[in-house]
Design an enzyme around this catalytic site. Structure first.
Site, PDB file in Angstrom:
ATOM      1  CG  ASP A  11    -133.044  83.766 -76.163  1.00 35.40           C
ATOM      2  OD1 ASP A  11    -131.630  84.475 -76.079  1.00 35.40           O
ATOM      3  OD2 ASP A  11    -133.285  82.817 -75.529  1.00 35.40           O
ATOM      4  CG  ASP A 130    -123.179  77.741 -75.309  1.00 35.69           C
ATOM      5  OD1 ASP A 130    -123.189  78.576 -75.232  1.00 35.69           O
ATOM      6  OD2 ASP A 130    -123.875  77.121 -76.197  1.00 35.69           O
TER       7      ASP A 130
END
Lengths: 256, 213
Positions: A11, A130
């Site tokens: 990330d 997602d």
């Protein structure tokens, strides 16, 4: 025979990695390029950068990271996060990304995926899905980090994205992400069995058993994990050795 | 030594060029890698690399759109015998024809054709994406010093089918045999991406740089 892939995901925010990292021998553990090089040498099969930079003003920091990584890591690199336009994709590919992952922009406009894959080829278009469980055997697409429901069925969505030219699907369970309790295997399997393109399982890895489950029960072609690698709990070598012991076909680190 | 990576608009070549450069620097001191779409550079090249991403037709169009490029390639590679490596679609373009979105002529340096992957096992995913191991049919200087069955990174939905089995240097298995590397004289084609295949990919590139066919 094609091997199952292990993909560490970093990330990145404002050009720095967000999650801490425990490798004592890294000079600058917050530099994604340093981490990427580390995983390259460690024999990761691919790398993934997920940009979570909030402000679009700071997008250039990501491009710099991608460029510097592509200069020295000669392995496949997927970059996602905030990809909204054909120009965003072009810029990332030119910076050195091999694949670009599209998430929210695909939900708002499924044709965007078709446009992108026509322009750049399916091989470099990953659609990130997602999904959250809404009832037994049923999942919906969520946006905004799992906060907003779209009412779109995850299995249907995967199939539509394949039709629109996605080359790969990155399936993350929003229920499992961050829980370290393993992938949502039914979700992964549901989507993987419903499409003819590879699926990467993501969200929830807390042990090496989970990686095996994602491939064996989830029918994933690749498994993505973040914290179990970043925090130094397991090395890529340990993960590969474990998978091999469990009978999963992986790329060995030290072939003869 | 001047190594030209041909740029015909098929995507980012900087990282590929950087891989070639890294590989070249490991075996020679005086290499110069240049990404170019200019015929003038090709005329001076000691090594030519043709990458490729996208569809056969688009790539062929892109190459043909460069003024004088097809003719110049023919002279440099076929008449003058400059060592040439085609990567992925760059390898496929060496075929007589491609069958992706209708039939198209390729460079015609290998008599076979390029068609869609049709794995015998229909649970196998397309694209064929990821690391697969090579099985060698014969030895070749460009593949020297590698493990017996090295793993290379593939991403493709189409592949080259040879008419002549002798062209094949190595295959990969994906519900059937895939032409992973082909070669003849000064020509080498690889379906995988040596520039994305870490150490063993760099070894292939380094071998290509010092190869004297």
């Amino acid at each position: 025979m094609l091997k199952k892939r292990i993909i560490p995901c970093l990330d990145v925010k404002d050009g720095r990695t967000v999650k801490g990292i425990n490798f004592i021998d890294l000079i600058d553990a917050g530099d994604p390029v340093v981490q990427a090089s580390f995983y390259d040498r460690a024999g990761a099969d691919e790398l993934c950068f997920l940009d979570i930079t909030a402000s679009s003003d700071n997008r250039d920091t990501l491009l710099d990271v991608v460029e510097r990584t592509a200069e020295k890591c000669f392995m496949p690199l997927t970059v996602g996060g905030g990809v909204r336009t054909v120009e965003d994709i072009r810029t990332l590919l030119l910076a050195g990304a091999d694949k670009v992952s599209i998430n929210t922009a695909a939900v708002y406009n499924p044709e965007f995926v078709a446009e992108a894959s026509n322009k750049f080829g399916s091989q470099c278009i990953v659609v990130a899905i997602d999904a959250k469980k809404v009832s037994t055997g049923k999942w919906e697409i969520f946006t905004h980090g799992g906060r907003e429901s779209t009412g779109i069925d995850a299995l249907d969505w995967g199939a539509l994205m394949e039709t629109n030219g996605a080359g790969e699907l990155l399936v993350t369970s929003m229920d499992k992400d961050g829980t370290r309790s393993g992938f949502d295997l039914a979700l992964t399997k549901g989507i993987a069995d419903n499409v003819g393109i590879p699926v990467i399982a993501s969200g929830g890895v807390g042990s090496l058993d989970h990686l095996v489950d994602g491939i064996r029960e989830g029918h994933a072609s690749a498994v993505l994990a973040a914290s179990i690698f970043h925090f130094g709990e397991f090395t890529i070598a340990e993960a590969k050795a474990f998978l091999a012991k469990e009978g999963v076909d992986i790329r060995p680190l030290n072939p003869t | 030594m001047k190594i030209i990576v041909i740029d015909y608009g098929s995507g980012n070549l900087r990282s590929a060029a950087r891989a070639v450069e890294t590989a070249a620097n490991s075996v020679t001191r005086n290499s110069n890698v240049k990404v170019s779409s200019e015929v003038v550079d090709l005329k001076e090249a000691d090594r030519i690399i043709l990458p490729g991403q996208g569809s056969f037709g688009d790539c062929m169009n892109g190459l043909a759109a460069l003024e004088g490029m097809l003719e110049c390639l023919e002279v440099a590679v076929i008449q003058r015998g400059i060592p040439f490596m085609g990567i992925c679609v760059g390898m496929q373009l060496m075929a007589a024809k491609g069958l992706e979105h209708g039939e198209r002529s390729g460079l015609g340096w290998f008599p076979g054709s390029v068609g869609r992957l049709q794995p015998s096992d229909n649970t196998l995913k397309i694209p064929h994406m990821g690391w697969n191991d090579l099985t060698f049919h014969r030895t070749h200087p460009v593949f020297s010093g590698l493990p017996k069955s090295p793993h290379m990174y593939f991403v493709h939905s189409y592949a080259y089918t040879a008419n002549d089995h002798d062209e094949i240097i190595a295959h990969a298995d994906y519900g059937g045999l895939i032409s992973a590397a082909i070669g003849r004289d000064n020509l080498i084609g690889v379906q995988f991406h040596p520039d994305k295949s870490q150490e063993q990919g760099l070894k292939v590139l380094a071998n290509f740089v010092v190869w004297q066919p």
